[in-house]
Structure formats: structure tokens, C-alpha cells
Design a protein around this motif. Structure first.
Motif, PDB file in Angstrom:
ATOM      1  N   ALA A 393      -9.160   1.296   7.956  1.00  0.00           N
ATOM      2  CA  ALA A 393      -8.121   2.874   7.890  1.00  0.00           C
ATOM      3  C   ALA A 393      -7.655   3.091   8.456  1.00  0.00           C
ATOM      4  O   ALA A 393      -6.236   3.401   8.152  1.00  0.00           O
ATOM      5  CB  ALA A 393      -9.080   3.042   7.921  1.00  0.00           C
ATOM      6  N   GLN A 394      -6.994   3.004  10.132  1.00  0.00           N
ATOM      7  CA  GLN A 394      -5.867   3.047  11.031  1.00  0.00           C
ATOM      8  C   GLN A 394      -5.003   2.681  10.438  1.00  0.00           C
ATOM      9  O   GLN A 394      -3.769   2.902  10.770  1.00  0.00           O
ATOM     10  CB  GLN A 394      -6.578   3.454  12.809  1.00  0.00           C
ATOM     11  N   ASN A 395      -4.483   1.270  10.093  1.00  0.00           N
ATOM     12  CA  ASN A 395      -3.739   0.380   9.446  1.00  0.00           C
ATOM     13  C   ASN A 395      -2.645   1.430   8.773  1.00  0.00           C
ATOM     14  O   ASN A 395      -1.507   2.028   9.239  1.00  0.00           O
ATOM     15  CB  ASN A 395      -4.116  -0.622   8.935  1.00  0.00           C
ATOM     16  N   TRP A 396      -3.472   1.943   8.220  1.00  0.00           N
ATOM     17  CA  TRP A 396      -2.821   3.034   6.781  1.00  0.00           C
ATOM     18  C   TRP A 396      -2.521   4.394   6.814  1.00  0.00           C
ATOM     19  O   TRP A 396      -1.948   5.168   6.261  1.00  0.00           O
ATOM     20  CB  TRP A 396      -3.672   3.139   5.317  1.00  0.00           C
ATOM     21  N   ILE A 397      -3.536   4.770   7.705  1.00  0.00           N
ATOM     22  CA  ILE A 397      -3.058   6.088   8.110  1.00  0.00           C
ATOM     23  C   ILE A 397      -1.890   6.490   8.963  1.00  0.00           C
ATOM     24  O   ILE A 397      -0.878   6.903   8.811  1.00  0.00           O
ATOM     25  CB  ILE A 397      -4.240   6.605   9.172  1.00  0.00           C
ATOM     26  N   ASP A 398      -1.471   5.585   9.876  1.00  0.00           N
ATOM     27  CA  ASP A 398      -0.635   4.952  10.548  1.00  0.00           C
ATOM     28  C   ASP A 398       0.564   4.501  10.293  1.00  0.00           C
ATOM     29  O   ASP A 398       1.533   5.014  10.305  1.00  0.00           O
ATOM     30  CB  ASP A 398      -0.912   3.600  11.640  1.00  0.00           C
ATOM     31  N   LEU A 399       0.214   4.279   9.111  1.00  0.00           N
ATOM     32  CA  LEU A 399       1.321   3.017   7.876  1.00  0.00           C
ATOM     33  C   LEU A 399       1.590   4.843   7.459  1.00  0.00           C
ATOM     34  O   LEU A 399       2.926   5.460   7.345  1.00  0.00           O
ATOM     35  CB  LEU A 399       1.301   2.996   6.682  1.00  0.00           C
ATOM     36  N   GLY A 400       0.585   5.611   6.417  1.00  0.00           N
ATOM     37  CA  GLY A 400       1.424   6.548   5.755  1.00  0.00           C
ATOM     38  C   GLY A 400       1.584   7.805   6.782  1.00  0.00           C
ATOM     39  O   GLY A 400       3.353   8.625   5.896  1.00  0.00           O
ATOM     40  N   LEU A 401       1.307   8.202   7.887  1.00  0.00           N
ATOM     41  CA  LEU A 401       2.076   9.121   8.843  1.00  0.00           C
ATOM     42  C   LEU A 401       3.604   8.467   9.190  1.00  0.00           C
ATOM     43  O   LEU A 401       4.551   9.218   8.304  1.00  0.00           O
ATOM     44  CB  LEU A 401       1.812   8.685   9.902  1.00  0.00           C
ATOM     45  N   ALA A 402       4.256   7.041   9.323  1.00  0.00           N
ATOM     46  CA  ALA A 402       5.119   6.941   9.847  1.00  0.00           C
ATOM     47  C   ALA A 402       5.682   7.004   8.691  1.00  0.00           C
ATOM     48  O   ALA A 402       7.782   7.339   8.058  1.00  0.00           O
ATOM     49  CB  ALA A 402       4.523   5.136  10.357  1.00  0.00           C
ATOM     50  N   LEU A 403       5.516   6.509   7.199  1.00  0.00           N
ATOM     51  CA  LEU A 403       6.313   6.832   6.223  1.00  0.00           C
ATOM     52  C   LEU A 403       6.849   7.592   6.296  1.00  0.00           C
ATOM     53  O   LEU A 403       7.633   8.154   6.228  1.00  0.00           O
ATOM     54  CB  LEU A 403       5.917   6.114   5.188  1.00  0.00           C
ATOM     55  N   GLY A 404       5.881   8.867   5.984  1.00  0.00           N
ATOM     56  CA  GLY A 404       6.359  10.328   5.627  1.00  0.00           C
ATOM     57  C   GLY A 404       7.363  11.034   6.407  1.00  0.00           C
ATOM     58  O   GLY A 404       7.941  11.679   6.620  1.00  0.00           O
ATOM     59  N   MET A 405       7.191  10.525   8.303  1.00  0.00           N
ATOM     60  CA  MET A 405       8.443  10.449   9.144  1.00  0.00           C
ATOM     61  C   MET A 405       9.738  10.391   8.120  1.00  0.00           C
ATOM     62  O   MET A 405      11.231  10.988   9.479  1.00  0.00           O
ATOM     63  CB  MET A 405       8.007  10.368  10.414  1.00  0.00           C
ATOM     64  N   LEU A 406      10.155   8.940   8.134  1.00  0.00           N
ATOM     65  CA  LEU A 406      11.969   8.446   7.214  1.00  0.00           C
ATOM     66  C   LEU A 406      11.371   9.116   5.490  1.00  0.00           C
ATOM     67  O   LEU A 406      12.518   8.299   5.694  1.00  0.00           O
ATOM     68  CB  LEU A 406      11.120   7.232   7.087  1.00  0.00           C
ATOM     69  N   GLY A 407      10.525   9.994   5.193  1.00  0.00           N
ATOM     70  CA  GLY A 407      10.714  10.908   3.875  1.00  0.00           C
ATOM     71  C   GLY A 407      10.650   9.629   2.803  1.00  0.00           C
ATOM     72  O   GLY A 407      11.057  10.174   1.844  1.00  0.00           O
ATOM     73  N   VAL A 408      10.048   8.387   2.836  1.00  0.00           N
ATOM     74  CA  VAL A 408       9.179   7.401   1.790  1.00  0.00           C
ATOM     75  C   VAL A 408       7.159   7.869   1.325  1.00  0.00           C
ATOM     76  O   VAL A 408       7.061   8.141   2.401  1.00  0.00           O
ATOM     77  CB  VAL A 408       9.153   6.424   2.653  1.00  0.00           C
ATOM     78  N   GLY A 409       7.201   7.751   0.209  1.00  0.00           N
ATOM     79  CA  GLY A 409       6.423   9.057  -0.314  1.00  0.00           C
ATOM     80  C   GLY A 409       5.097   7.135  -0.348  1.00  0.00           C
ATOM     81  O   GLY A 409       6.381   6.236  -0.723  1.00  0.00           O
ATOM     82  N   PHE A 410       3.825   7.727  -0.312  1.00  0.00           N
ATOM     83  CA  PHE A 410       3.141   6.502  -0.348  1.00  0.00           C
ATOM     84  C   PHE A 410       2.464   6.646  -1.496  1.00  0.00           C
ATOM     85  O   PHE A 410       1.878   7.478  -1.895  1.00  0.00           O
ATOM     86  CB  PHE A 410       1.943   7.599   0.997  1.00  0.00           C
ATOM     87  N   HIS A 411       2.997   5.305  -2.296  1.00  0.00           N
ATOM     88  CA  HIS A 411       2.473   5.948  -3.788  1.00  0.00           C
ATOM     89  C   HIS A 411       0.812   5.534  -4.293  1.00  0.00           C
ATOM     90  O   HIS A 411       0.951   6.100  -4.396  1.00  0.00           O
ATOM     91  CB  HIS A 411       3.380   5.015  -4.891  1.00  0.00           C
ATOM     92  N   SER A 412       1.243   4.384  -3.504  1.00  0.00           N
ATOM     93  CA  SER A 412      -0.742   3.286  -3.672  1.00  0.00           C
ATOM     94  C   SER A 412      -0.625   2.011  -3.201  1.00  0.00           C
ATOM     95  O   SER A 412      -0.214   2.060  -2.457  1.00  0.00           O
ATOM     96  CB  SER A 412      -0.225   3.403  -5.782  1.00  0.00           C
ATOM     97  N   MET A 413      -1.766   2.078  -2.829  1.00  0.00           N
ATOM     98  CA  MET A 413      -2.812   1.067  -2.640  1.00  0.00           C
ATOM     99  C   MET A 413      -3.441   0.885  -3.413  1.00  0.00           C
ATOM    100  O   MET A 413      -3.930   0.764  -4.611  1.00  0.00           O
ATOM    101  CB  MET A 413      -3.817   1.081  -1.186  1.00  0.00           C
ATOM    102  N   TYR A 414      -3.678  -0.708  -3.829  1.00  0.00           N
ATOM    103  CA  TYR A 414      -4.611  -1.654  -4.960  1.00  0.00           C
ATOM    104  C   TYR A 414      -4.936  -2.944  -4.071  1.00  0.00           C
ATOM    105  O   TYR A 414      -4.566  -2.734  -3.174  1.00  0.00           O
ATOM    106  CB  TYR A 414      -3.437  -2.056  -6.525  1.00  0.00           C
TER     107      TYR A 414
END
Length: 539
Positions: A393-414
Motif C-alpha cells: 500500500a505504501q508504494n501506491w500511497i507514495d506514488l499517488g502523492l508524488a503524482l499529485g505534486m506534479l499535477g498528474v491524476g491518479f486514474h486507476s489501479m487494476y
């Protein structure tokens, strides 16, 4: 009060994964060092400087927030500098030779070469240089692009290693290729067709139209990738099987769209949409502006992993014609969405990718990331072989926060689709649901995935909403977010809870013999096949 709780959760997560108190301020000298390390051309340096693509403040904040993931201030010399791409068996052997010359032996070469024979191999110097070669076997990017022992079943490996001739080896390869479900979800049923004004049958052989709002286009120029993901869900496409999707005629796409006003999104994919030449891209998209009969198309989507595998492509003045197309579409009310596929923070937290993201966004491009949760890459197990929910989960949490800092939307996990070496990359749905739930409740609302974790089948995309207790029995709660009949999306349905199952469509219905949609799905599939065959017979 709810907002306060949300902030607390994010703060707790940050304590686990960041070291903001150890802030390292990045300055002009650091940026100059980065430019030299990456061997940027004078052209790329000029683009970065003129367009302010590497602000010191952005690099400082990202590096300080995620020091355990960041490659921004790495100083070790790159091993791979001689060429941009390494392709096929020859390219793989070149990589092995370079590694061996640097004292690195990855082992299991013949087993890795079997994988390449079955699928194929592609890697860029960018992604190869992002791998931690001091500890490659624990690096997700090593798993992402380098074939691994255990990916292909042991009995197949043994049969391959026993062969004495090339003919025998290829026989083992062909037999295994028949078993790996190259077109899962009955994708061949998704080929659209129409009758021309002369009554001729026009089949769009490089297209899929499964869900009303979106048409997929596999253009003839986007058949390859910048690197081959070891879990590839479209391996038949990238490998070049005879039944792959290849769109040659652009006018045919426009004629089909004129007859299907329900389509709002044109999705160019592949392979990788990043390969499409700018003049051919213009042929697809400029009529969306100029032709009133195509006014219903509101969005252009580009499915590409260039930001992970070859971001330097976007940092050249040679890419300017693409940016001009993007700006023109944006200025004419057409949304341009770059569908990236980030699975780990490491893919994002390097200077080239950060700069490429900023360049696309400055030209009116919306970037959204969608990625599968894959064992060994973005899902991890402990020493006992059990899924490590917290680390994953931490991998994806850190990814989501880093994407947000760059203005990238976290669309989905599948979830991993049941194709290729599914056994190696998958995990039980029960564990995946726990990981996703932690990711979803920890991230702030604006940085969360836009939908619950999904899995694709012929019926559609089904979200695993969570678990519940009904009549004293634990169940999975499911809901379509895309369907062959879009009205299926209106219903929530239940499946029996199963600790081991890894595929949603194999879950057993709760309190019924069949799921509510099964009989209708069978009729839809039969009708699609029958109607097309009838038109073919009439020609």
C-alpha cells in the motif's frame, strides 16, 4: 471533522515513508550536474532551460519528500550510454555483456531467453539506467523489463532446456504460446464494422469499440513499445501475431465515428501511442476540429509509457510539432489526455520524467495514470511468502502523492488480466482488496484513484468495492464501471468470499446460480459474432 481525520491519516503515512526534516536544497550547480550526468544534448538543455522544466523548488520538494524513491540526486555513472534501445535476443545479450563487464551476473540466462522467445524483448537505456544494479533482484524496474526465473512454468523451462536443436526449441515456444490466452476478454469480438454508402462491408481491423463512449485505435505506426513490460496484456499485439489489431485507413475511422454519435473519446493505443508520427496524428485529429460531423468527439486519449521508458523524447525540439497539435486541440475545446502507466514512485522521481511531465502539461495536456497492481513490481510479499499489505500500500500511497505534486491524476489501479504469465504477477483478490482499501483511505480525496480497483473480462470492467457480511456470511461486493450493456453499471452484486481466488470472473455468485448479467452477456456475444459473420457471407 472528517477533513481533520483525513489530514491525520496522510500525516501518519508521511512519517512512514518520508524524511522531510532532512531537506536537501537543490541549486543551480545540482541541476548542472544532472544535465551532465544525463548527457543531455545542447538542444535538450536549451528546451529545459527556456521552458523552466526543472525548477529547483520542484526537484527539492520531491526529493525531500521521497528520498527512498528519488533518483534526482543520484551521481553514479550510467552503464547504458551507447544506444537508445535494446531489442530482441541480440539486445538482451548486449545488456548481459555490459553487466558482466561491470562485474554483474544476473544468472538464469537460458531461462530468461526462453521468455524472450515466447514474447519478445525491448528496453531503453533510460529504464535500464534507473535500475539499482547494486541490488537488481529487489528492484521493481528490473522485474518490469527483464525476464525473471519463475515467470514461465517449470515444466516448460525444463522442456526448453532439454532441446538440442533450434527447431525443437521453437516447438516448445509455439506450444506455450497457445496456452497463454493472448486475447483474454474475447477482444476479437470488439472489432467494429459498418456498411459504406455502396453497401460494402467495412471492418475496422485496427480498432475496438466495446464501450459506447470510447473507441480504441491500434494504428499501424503504434504497434511497438519503447520497452516490453514482462506482464504485457497485449503480447500478441506487440509480438506481431497474425490476428492482431492494425489500423491502416484513417478515413475509415472517421466514417465509422460519423455513424456512431455515442462515441466521445478517441483513444490511440498500441503498442505505444507515443510512436505515432506527428503528421499521422494530425490526420486523425484535425478533422475533429474542421468537420462538423465529428463535433461529438470531445477527448483524444493517448495510451503511452513514454514517460516511464523514454521521457527524453518529449524534451527535444523535434517534439514541438506534437505540442503544437496538443495546443491546437486544447484551444478548440478538445481535451487531450495522456494515459500514463506509473506503478512505482521510482518511475516518476527522476529529472527526465519530471521535466517531460511539465512540458506536456504546459501545452494543455492532461496526464492521468492507470496501472495494474502486480506481484514483484507494485505488490510485495514478506519472507514467509505472504502479501505484505502495508509495504504494498505504501508504494501506491507514495506514488499517488508524488503524482499529485506534479499535477498528474491518479486514474486507476487494476488487477492483473488472465493472460501471459498471470500466475507470476497475480495475488489473491482478498489481499489486493486490503491493499487498495488502505491506499484509498490514506490518500487525500483529490489524490485518490478515480474508481475502485477493477478487473477486465468479456463482460466489462468490474470493480471490487470491498467486503460485507450478508446472512452471516462474508461476501465480495462488486459493481461494473464499464459493461457490454452499460445499464449493468446501475447494479451492485455479490460474490462468495474466497481467500485464494485471483480472478473476479471466477468468483462464485452469492445466493444464486448465475450472476444477473450472464445470460444477456451470452446473447450479446453470440449476436456480435453472428451479425458480423452474416455480413461477411453477404459480400
Amino acid at each position: 471533522m472528517a477533513e481533520s481525520n483525513e489530514q491525520t491519516l496522510v500525516a501518519d503515512s508521511s512519517k512512514q515513508s518520508t524524511a522531510a526534516t532532512d531537506k536537501r536544497v537543490i541549486d543551480k550547480a545540482d541541476i548542472a550536474m544532472i544535465m551532465d550526468r544525463y548527457h543531455y544534448s545542447d538542444d535538450t538543455r536549451s528546451v529545459i532551460e527556456k521552458e523552466n522544466l526543472m525548477p529547483a523548488g520542484v526537484l527539492t520538494r520531491l526529493h525531500s519528500s521521497f528520498p527512498e524513491h528519488s533518483g534526482i540526486l543520484d551521481t553514479k555513472e550510467f552503464m547504458f550510454t551507447g544506444k537508445q534501445h535494446y531489442s530482441g535476443m541480440k539486445g538482451f545479450r548486449e545488456i548481459v555483456a555490459i553487466l558482466e563487464s561491470n562485474g554483474i551476473d544476473i544468472g538464469h540466462i537460458k531461462e530468461r531467453e526462453l521468455f524472450i522467445d515466447v514474447y519478445r524483448f525491448l528496453a531503453t537505456k533510460h529504464v535500464l539506467n534507473k535500475i539499482d544494479w547494486d541490488n537488481p533482484h529487489k528492484d521493481p524496474l528490473f522485474q518490469l523489463v527483464i525476464p525473471q526465473p519463475g515467470m514461465i512454468r517449470e515444466d516448460v523451462v525444463k522442456a526448453y532446456l532439454k532441446t538440442e536443436t533450434e527447431g525443437e526449441r521453437q516447438q516448445v515456444v509455439r506450444e506455450h504460446q497457445q496456452r497463454i490466452n493472448p486475447h483474454d476478454g474475447k477482444q476479437l469480438l470488439n472489432k467494429p464494422w459498418y456498411e459504406s454508402e455502396d453497401g460494402d462491408l467495412e471492418i475496422l481491423r485496427g480498432s475496438q469499440h466495446k464501450y459506447p463512449p470510447c473507441q480504441l485505435i491500434f494504428d499501424k505506426t503504434t504497434q511497438s513499445c519503447f520497452a516490453f513490460c514482462t506482464y504485457c496484456f497485449r503480447h500478441a499485439q506487440v509480438r506481431g501475431d497474425e490476428d492482431m489489431f492494425v489500423q491502416d485507413d484513417i478515413a475509415q475511422v472517421h466514417q465509422y465515428l460519423k455513424k456512431h454519435k455515442e462515441v466521445t473519446d478517441m483513444l490511440i493505443t498500441g503498442g505505444d501511442a507515443g510512436y505515432i508520427p506527428h503528421n499521422r496524428l494530425a490526420e486523425y485529429v484535425m478533422p475533429l476540429i474542421d468537420d462538423d460531423e465529428l463535433m461529438h468527439i470531445k477527448t483524444l486519449r493517448l495510451g503511452s509509457r513514454a514517460l516511464t521508458f523514454h521521457p527524453e523524447m518529449i524534451l527535444s525540439s523535434d517534439y514541438d510539432p506534437y505540442l503544437e497539435i496538443f495546443r491546437t486541440l486544447y484551444d478548440n475545446g478538445i481535451q487531450v489526455v495522456w494515459m500514463a502507466h506509473f506503478s512505482t514512485p521510482r518511475e516518476v522521481l527522476n529529472p527526465s520524467t519530471i521535466a517531460a511531465i511539465r512540458r506536456l502539461r504546459a501545452s494543455g495536456v492532461t496526464i492521468r495514470s492507470q496501472s495494474p497492481i502486480m506481484n514483484h513490481i507494485s505488490l510485495f510479499k514478506d519472507q514467509q511468502g505472504k502479501v505484505d499489505v502495508d509495504r504494498s500500500a505504501q508504494n501506491w500511497i507514495d506514488l499517488g502523492l508524488a503524482l499529485g505534486m506534479l499535477g498528474v491524476g491518479f486514474h486507476s489501479m487494476y488487477c492483473a488480466r488472465p493472460t501471459g504469465e498471470h500466475h507470476y504477477f497475480t495475488a489473491p483478490l482478498a489481499d489486493i482488496e486490503k491493499i487498495f482499501s488502505k491506499v484509498y483511505r490514506t490518500l487525500p480525496s483529490i489524490n485518490r484513484p478515480s474508481r475502485y480497483i477493477t478487473m477486465t473480462s468479456s463482460a466489462g470492467k468490474v470493480s471490487l468495492i470491498g467486503t460485507a457480511e450478508v446472512k452471516g456470511e462474508k461476501v465480495f461486493v462488486l459493481k461494473f464501471n464499464e459493461g457490454r450493456n452499460m445499464e449493468w453499471m446501475d447494479r451492485v452484486y455479490l460474490a462468495k468470499y474466497n481467500e485464494e481466488e485471483n480472478t473476479i470472473e471466477k468468483l462464485k455468485p452469492f445466493d444464486s446460480e448465475k450472476y444477473f448479467y450472464e445470460e444477456e452477456l451470452e446473447k450479446i456475444e453470440q449476436t456480435l459474432e453472428r451479425n458480423l459473420q452474416k455480413k461477411i457471407d453477404e459480400q
